[in-house]
Motif scaffolding. Sequence first.
Motif, PDB file in Angstrom:
ATOM      1  N   GLU A  86       0.833  -1.208   0.000  1.00  0.00           N
ATOM      2  CA  GLU A  86       0.000   0.000   0.000  1.00  0.00           C
ATOM      3  C   GLU A  86       0.863   1.252   0.000  1.00  0.00           C
ATOM      4  N   ASN A  87       1.979   1.234   0.725  1.00  0.00           N
ATOM      5  CA  ASN A  87       2.878   2.384   0.712  1.00  0.00           C
ATOM      6  C   ASN A  87       3.475   2.614  -0.668  1.00  0.00           C
ATOM      7  N   GLU A  88       3.832   1.540  -1.349  1.00  0.00           N
ATOM      8  CA  GLU A  88       4.360   1.673  -2.708  1.00  0.00           C
ATOM      9  C   GLU A  88       3.300   2.261  -3.635  1.00  0.00           C
ATOM     10  N   ARG A  89       2.060   1.829  -3.485  1.00  0.00           N
ATOM     11  CA  ARG A  89       0.987   2.367  -4.318  1.00  0.00           C
ATOM     12  C   ARG A  89       0.814   3.870  -4.072  1.00  0.00           C
ATOM     13  N   VAL A  90       0.904   4.275  -2.791  1.00  0.00           N
ATOM     14  CA  VAL A  90       0.782   5.689  -2.453  1.00  0.00           C
ATOM     15  C   VAL A  90       1.886   6.496  -3.125  1.00  0.00           C
ATOM     16  N   GLU A  91       3.116   6.025  -3.027  1.00  0.00           N
ATOM     17  CA  GLU A  91       4.251   6.769  -3.578  1.00  0.00           C
ATOM     18  C   GLU A  91       4.187   6.838  -5.098  1.00  0.00           C
ATOM     19  N   GLU A  92       3.699   5.773  -5.730  1.00  0.00           N
ATOM     20  CA  GLU A  92       3.631   5.745  -7.200  1.00  0.00           C
ATOM     21  C   GLU A  92       2.435   6.520  -7.741  1.00  0.00           C
ATOM     22  N   SER A  93       1.469   6.847  -6.872  1.00  0.00           N
ATOM     23  CA  SER A  93       0.268   7.538  -7.335  1.00  0.00           C
ATOM     24  C   SER A  93       0.531   8.979  -7.750  1.00  0.00           C
ATOM     25  N   GLY A  94       1.588   9.560  -7.237  1.00  0.00           N
ATOM     26  CA  GLY A  94       1.884  10.954  -7.525  1.00  0.00           C
ATOM     27  C   GLY A  94       1.043  11.931  -6.725  1.00  0.00           C
ATOM     28  N   LYS A  95       0.160  11.431  -5.870  1.00  0.00           N
ATOM     29  CA  LYS A  95      -0.688  12.300  -5.062  1.00  0.00           C
ATOM     30  C   LYS A  95       0.056  12.767  -3.817  1.00  0.00           C
ATOM     31  N   GLN A  96      -0.369  13.894  -3.288  1.00  0.00           N
ATOM     32  CA  GLN A  96       0.199  14.387  -2.036  1.00  0.00           C
ATOM     33  C   GLN A  96       0.001  13.331  -0.948  1.00  0.00           C
ATOM     34  N   PHE A  97       1.025  13.143  -0.099  1.00  0.00           N
ATOM     35  CA  PHE A  97       0.891  12.161   0.980  1.00  0.00           C
ATOM     36  C   PHE A  97       1.529  12.686   2.253  1.00  0.00           C
ATOM     37  N   LEU A 438      -6.685   9.541  13.628  1.00  0.00           N
ATOM     38  CA  LEU A 438      -5.638  10.435  13.116  1.00  0.00           C
ATOM     39  C   LEU A 438      -5.937  10.835  11.672  1.00  0.00           C
ATOM     40  N   GLY A 439      -6.393   9.869  10.883  1.00  0.00           N
ATOM     41  CA  GLY A 439      -6.705  10.161   9.484  1.00  0.00           C
ATOM     42  C   GLY A 439      -7.792  11.207   9.334  1.00  0.00           C
ATOM     43  N   ILE A 440      -8.813  11.164  10.194  1.00  0.00           N
ATOM     44  CA  ILE A 440      -9.874  12.168  10.149  1.00  0.00           C
ATOM     45  C   ILE A 440      -9.306  13.553  10.447  1.00  0.00           C
ATOM     46  N   ALA A 441      -8.444  13.647  11.454  1.00  0.00           N
ATOM     47  CA  ALA A 441      -7.822  14.933  11.779  1.00  0.00           C
ATOM     48  C   ALA A 441      -6.960  15.428  10.617  1.00  0.00           C
ATOM     49  N   ILE A 442      -6.237  14.524   9.973  1.00  0.00           N
ATOM     50  CA  ILE A 442      -5.390  14.894   8.829  1.00  0.00           C
ATOM     51  C   ILE A 442      -6.242  15.437   7.686  1.00  0.00           C
ATOM     52  N   ARG A 443      -7.354  14.754   7.394  1.00  0.00           N
ATOM     53  CA  ARG A 443      -8.235  15.214   6.319  1.00  0.00           C
ATOM     54  C   ARG A 443      -8.850  16.569   6.654  1.00  0.00           C
ATOM     55  N   ASN A 444      -9.223  16.761   7.902  1.00  0.00           N
ATOM     56  CA  ASN A 444      -9.775  18.054   8.314  1.00  0.00           C
ATOM     57  C   ASN A 444      -8.738  19.163   8.151  1.00  0.00           C
ATOM     58  N   ALA A 445      -7.485  18.848   8.436  1.00  0.00           N
ATOM     59  CA  ALA A 445      -6.416  19.838   8.283  1.00  0.00           C
ATOM     60  C   ALA A 445      -6.184  20.182   6.817  1.00  0.00           C
ATOM     61  N   ALA A 446      -6.398  19.222   5.928  1.00  0.00           N
ATOM     62  CA  ALA A 446      -6.173  19.451   4.498  1.00  0.00           C
ATOM     63  C   ALA A 446      -7.267  20.280   3.853  1.00  0.00           C
ATOM     64  N   GLY A 447      -8.434  20.387   4.520  1.00  0.00           N
ATOM     65  CA  GLY A 447      -9.522  21.200   3.987  1.00  0.00           C
ATOM     66  C   GLY A 447     -10.377  20.446   2.983  1.00  0.00           C
ATOM     67  N   PRO A 448     -11.475  21.073   2.519  1.00  0.00           N
ATOM     68  CA  PRO A 448     -12.416  20.394   1.627  1.00  0.00           C
ATOM     69  C   PRO A 448     -11.802  19.903   0.323  1.00  0.00           C
ATOM     70  N   ASP A 449     -10.805  20.627  -0.210  1.00  0.00           N
ATOM     71  CA  ASP A 449     -10.197  20.203  -1.475  1.00  0.00           C
ATOM     72  C   ASP A 449      -8.995  19.297  -1.274  1.00  0.00           C
ATOM     73  N   GLY A 450      -8.618  19.051  -0.005  1.00  0.00           N
ATOM     74  CA  GLY A 450      -7.504  18.157   0.281  1.00  0.00           C
ATOM     75  C   GLY A 450      -6.144  18.739  -0.042  1.00  0.00           C
TER      76      GLY A 450
END
Length: 511
Positions: A86-97, A438-450
């Motif tokens: 799953e970590n490899e998939r995250v890194e290869e996705s090119g999305k912010q992490f 923790l994930g919910i707090a992280i998403r809230n910090a990123a805002g509606p557009d992430g």
Amino acid sequence: MSSDDGTFVPPRPPRRKAPWIIAGAVVLAAAVWGGAEAYRAWQHEKAECAPGILRKGAREECIGVSDGSFAFDPSLKEVMGKIEAENERVEESGKQFVSVAYIEPLTTVKGEEEAKYGLRGELMGAYLAQRELNDPDLGAGRGDLPQVRLLVGNLGLRSEQWRTLTGDLVAMAKDDNHLVAVAGFGQSRGGTKNAVDALRDAGIPMMGATVTADSLSDAARPGFFRTSAPNRDQAVGAVNYLRAQQKKDPGFKVAVIRDRNEDDIYNTSMSTAFATAAAGRGLEIEGTPLEFLSGVDGVSNAFSSVADKVCDLRPDAVFFAGRGVNIRNFIYSMSAPDRRCPVTLITGDDAVGAYYGSLESEARREKFRTEWTDSRVTVLYSSLAHPALAGRLYAEANNPLPDFLGLYRTEFGGAPDETMQVLQDGQVIMGHDAVWTLGIAIRNAAGPDGKGQVNTGATLQMLLQLSGRASVSGLSGPISFAPDGNPDRKPMALVRMEPSGVYTFRGVLTP
């Protein structure tokens, strides 16, 4: 220059070292340097279990942080492999992490293997939360940005290598690992508190999963939160249950057994919290506490004496302020033919350590089951989670457990009834809830557009907002935090431990 007779003698030219001597010296120096480098490389390789994970301490434990590529122990290989993928998939996705680290004492010694299997359950739950956070089809409308990398760190046996690991984590919060929070923490010991203090000083927010000692919380220094009910709440729940028994039967007698090991902050805070709650709520206690000292020789002998005293007192119930492994000592002592006086033992969440783990021989586990039955000891404990608890705390339409069970079976297999049995000890559920919150707090910090910047400070700010009505739907129940970071009056499960290894839900405990 002149000779003795005055004749001029030209001076000799200076002697030159032969080229082969110079070349030989250069070759020798290079060989010495190369040998030294090779030795240093050999020493470095010998000191490493894997890149960045070092052998530390007298036991040469593998201490550091893994992205899943290093499993720490064969029992963790399957779940660590899934985390790595799953970590490899995250890194290869090119999305912010961002990264979240799950830290535990991942090494154990002979005779403590049951702790290892409990930790495997926590990591399974943490991985499933990571999957839910990263896949919008699984995440209950919480989006998928930023993506979450899950790292796993080893605190060492009894959290003794906390200093090395926390140093690694602090560095990861500043580099391209983008570490924004730490979860887990294992058992409540002195090393655990040191790790919490070090990370709090570094400004890294934390989420305890199954760690319960009261001294870890500090309203004046925010940073440590937990999804697990602290010892204070567990002790109050036990007092409420026992007080109800005394109201129904004024002759209902309660005694106390406690561990005097001051280094184990689980035992000490459980004992203190129970005494305070008992005094405040009018629970009558028979005599003075019966005591033992864990961590030194002679524990079995001490429990032989404790068992005799219990049979002399003939209490209906004893509150046990100690570890699960010592409940096993008590059961063995009570199984002697000249004892076997019926008693109900009620205790905190560490009771699960009473069972022998999967690596123990079946013959030994069968012997313990027989001794337990003979002892006539009934064990009840305040469980942090149980699959039956969610159904009591949520309306059917809002219960998050059914969807989670489907994901669990997809990832790890098993029939529905087998899955429910795996979840009975609460370890998978609590590992999940720590990372999910923790994930919910992280998403809230990123805002509606992430796209908002997420760092340790932003994550901490959003954790502070998870209070009152702004609760998280955890598998262990709704989660919101009091000012000290503890869950706000979160209910627990009252569970009976059976000699067969089954955890039977008996009701809801409230602090």
